[in-house]
Design a protein around this motif. Structure first.
Motif, PDB file in Angstrom:
ATOM      1  N   GLU A   1       0.783  -1.207  -0.083  1.00  0.00           N
ATOM      2  CA  GLU A   1       0.077   0.039  -0.069  1.00  0.00           C
ATOM      3  C   GLU A   1       0.967   1.103  -0.072  1.00  0.00           C
ATOM      4  O   GLU A   1       0.625   2.365  -0.479  1.00  0.00           O
ATOM      5  CB  GLU A   1      -1.129  -0.017   1.016  1.00  0.00           C
ATOM      6  CG  GLU A   1      -2.132  -0.960   0.977  1.00  0.00           C
ATOM      7  CD  GLU A   1      -2.871  -1.162   2.313  1.00  0.00           C
ATOM      8  OE1 GLU A   1      -2.323  -0.919   3.306  1.00  0.00           O
ATOM      9  OE2 GLU A   1      -3.784  -1.876   2.090  1.00  0.00           O
ATOM     10  N   VAL A   2       2.152   1.108   0.497  1.00  0.00           N
ATOM     11  CA  VAL A   2       3.104   2.091   0.613  1.00  0.00           C
ATOM     12  C   VAL A   2       3.875   2.236  -0.874  1.00  0.00           C
ATOM     13  O   VAL A   2       4.097   3.287  -1.187  1.00  0.00           O
ATOM     14  CB  VAL A   2       3.816   2.106   1.743  1.00  0.00           C
ATOM     15  CG1 VAL A   2       5.169   3.236   1.939  1.00  0.00           C
ATOM     16  CG2 VAL A   2       3.041   2.285   2.941  1.00  0.00           C
ATOM     17  N   ASN A   3       4.303   1.140  -1.098  1.00  0.00           N
ATOM     18  CA  ASN A   3       5.071   1.057  -2.506  1.00  0.00           C
ATOM     19  C   ASN A   3       4.797  -0.241  -2.933  1.00  0.00           C
ATOM     20  O   ASN A   3       4.996  -1.320  -2.536  1.00  0.00           O
ATOM     21  CB  ASN A   3       6.487   0.927  -1.986  1.00  0.00           C
ATOM     22  CG  ASN A   3       7.402   0.923  -3.215  1.00  0.00           C
ATOM     23  OD1 ASN A   3       7.072   0.477  -4.347  1.00  0.00           O
ATOM     24  ND2 ASN A   3       8.832   1.175  -3.132  1.00  0.00           N
ATOM     25  N   ALA A   4       4.161  -0.426  -4.336  1.00  0.00           N
ATOM     26  CA  ALA A   4       3.369  -1.423  -4.911  1.00  0.00           C
ATOM     27  C   ALA A   4       4.527  -2.368  -5.593  1.00  0.00           C
ATOM     28  O   ALA A   4       4.215  -3.150  -6.024  1.00  0.00           O
ATOM     29  CB  ALA A   4       2.102  -0.979  -5.906  1.00  0.00           C
ATOM     30  N   ASN A   5       5.703  -1.786  -5.666  1.00  0.00           N
ATOM     31  CA  ASN A   5       6.809  -2.567  -6.399  1.00  0.00           C
ATOM     32  C   ASN A   5       7.168  -3.803  -5.610  1.00  0.00           C
ATOM     33  O   ASN A   5       7.212  -3.775  -4.216  1.00  0.00           O
ATOM     34  CB  ASN A   5       8.060  -1.690  -6.746  1.00  0.00           C
ATOM     35  CG  ASN A   5       7.747  -0.464  -7.659  1.00  0.00           C
ATOM     36  OD1 ASN A   5       7.260  -0.698  -8.707  1.00  0.00           O
ATOM     37  ND2 ASN A   5       8.061   0.593  -7.174  1.00  0.00           N
ATOM     38  N   ALA A   6       7.513  -4.728  -6.229  1.00  0.00           N
ATOM     39  CA  ALA A   6       7.940  -6.180  -5.670  1.00  0.00           C
ATOM     40  C   ALA A   6       8.625  -7.052  -6.727  1.00  0.00           C
ATOM     41  O   ALA A   6       8.775  -6.761  -7.711  1.00  0.00           O
ATOM     42  CB  ALA A   6       6.412  -6.744  -4.935  1.00  0.00           C
ATOM     43  N   SER A   7       9.141  -7.983  -6.095  1.00  0.00           N
ATOM     44  CA  SER A   7       9.693  -9.178  -6.734  1.00  0.00           C
ATOM     45  C   SER A   7       9.031 -10.419  -6.321  1.00  0.00           C
ATOM     46  O   SER A   7       8.579 -10.552  -5.288  1.00  0.00           O
ATOM     47  CB  SER A   7      11.240  -9.187  -6.755  1.00  0.00           C
ATOM     48  OG  SER A   7      11.611  -9.779  -5.611  1.00  0.00           O
TER      49      SER A   7
END
Length: 193
Positions: free
Chosen positions: A92-98
């Protein structure tokens, strides 16, 4: 002669049933194959939690790109999420992921006695972002997830579950010796597993 033909046909059916993996030179197909073969993956986010803020945080999530079978996969990793989950709070704060998925969770690597770190026990690393799906895509996500994870249908309704997808921007495949192979999303979505 008829016996030989029958044996060849049976062998071909067995290969299809076993799910022979794509050859190493077909990295895009391998990526699709690995994702479709896996029921869960390790999702890494950047933590938004007090004391861990900005640090990598990995968690296991059930996923699906479609019902099991040779033609059931869309290539889109779908997830069933709730805002109550710590990694979802990070997203919710940073939608970036791996997202990492590995054939180590399938019988393939065990059958060949490949350690999960052995390159022949193929794994794929996706980089991108998690996004909620719209109502029409939620129908596809629900079918994909509930066909593989039927328990999800009975999860508590008051947890406000929602369907999401991993929006892929980068793909790395390790399925043979010699290092990672880069696959573009366009290459990935243009092949069948």
């Amino acid at each position: 002669m008829a016996g030989l033909l029958l044996l060849c046909a049976a062998s071909a059916l067995l290969l299809v049933a076993v799910g022979a993996i794509p050859p190493p030179q077909e990295a895009a197909r391998m990526a699709r194959f690995v994702l479709h073969s896996c029921d869960w993956g390790a999702l890494a986010t950047l933590s938004a939690q007090e004391g861990l803020r900005g640090r990598p945080f990995a968690n296991i999530f059930s996923l699906s790109d479609g019902p099991h079978g040779p033609f059931g996969g869309s290539g889109v990793p779908y997830l069933y999420l709730t805002d109550m989950e710590i990694s979802v709070q990070d997203l919710e704060v940073n939608a970036n992921a791996s997202l990492t998925v590995s054939l180590a969770q399938t019988p393939y690597c065990r059958r060949h006695r490949y350690d999960p770190q052995n390159p022949l026990c193929a794994h794929v690393i996706f980089v991108g972002s998690i996004v909620k799906v719209n109502d029409s895509e939620a129908v596809l996500a629900k079918k994909a997830l509930f066909s593989r994870h039927p328990e999800m249908e009975s999860w508590p309704k008051d947890h406000n579950w929602f369907f999401a997808k991993f929006n892929i921007t980068n793909i790395w495949v390790l399925d043979y010796f010699g290092g990672l192979k880069i696959v573009t999303p366009e290459e990935y979505y243009s092949v069948k597993p």
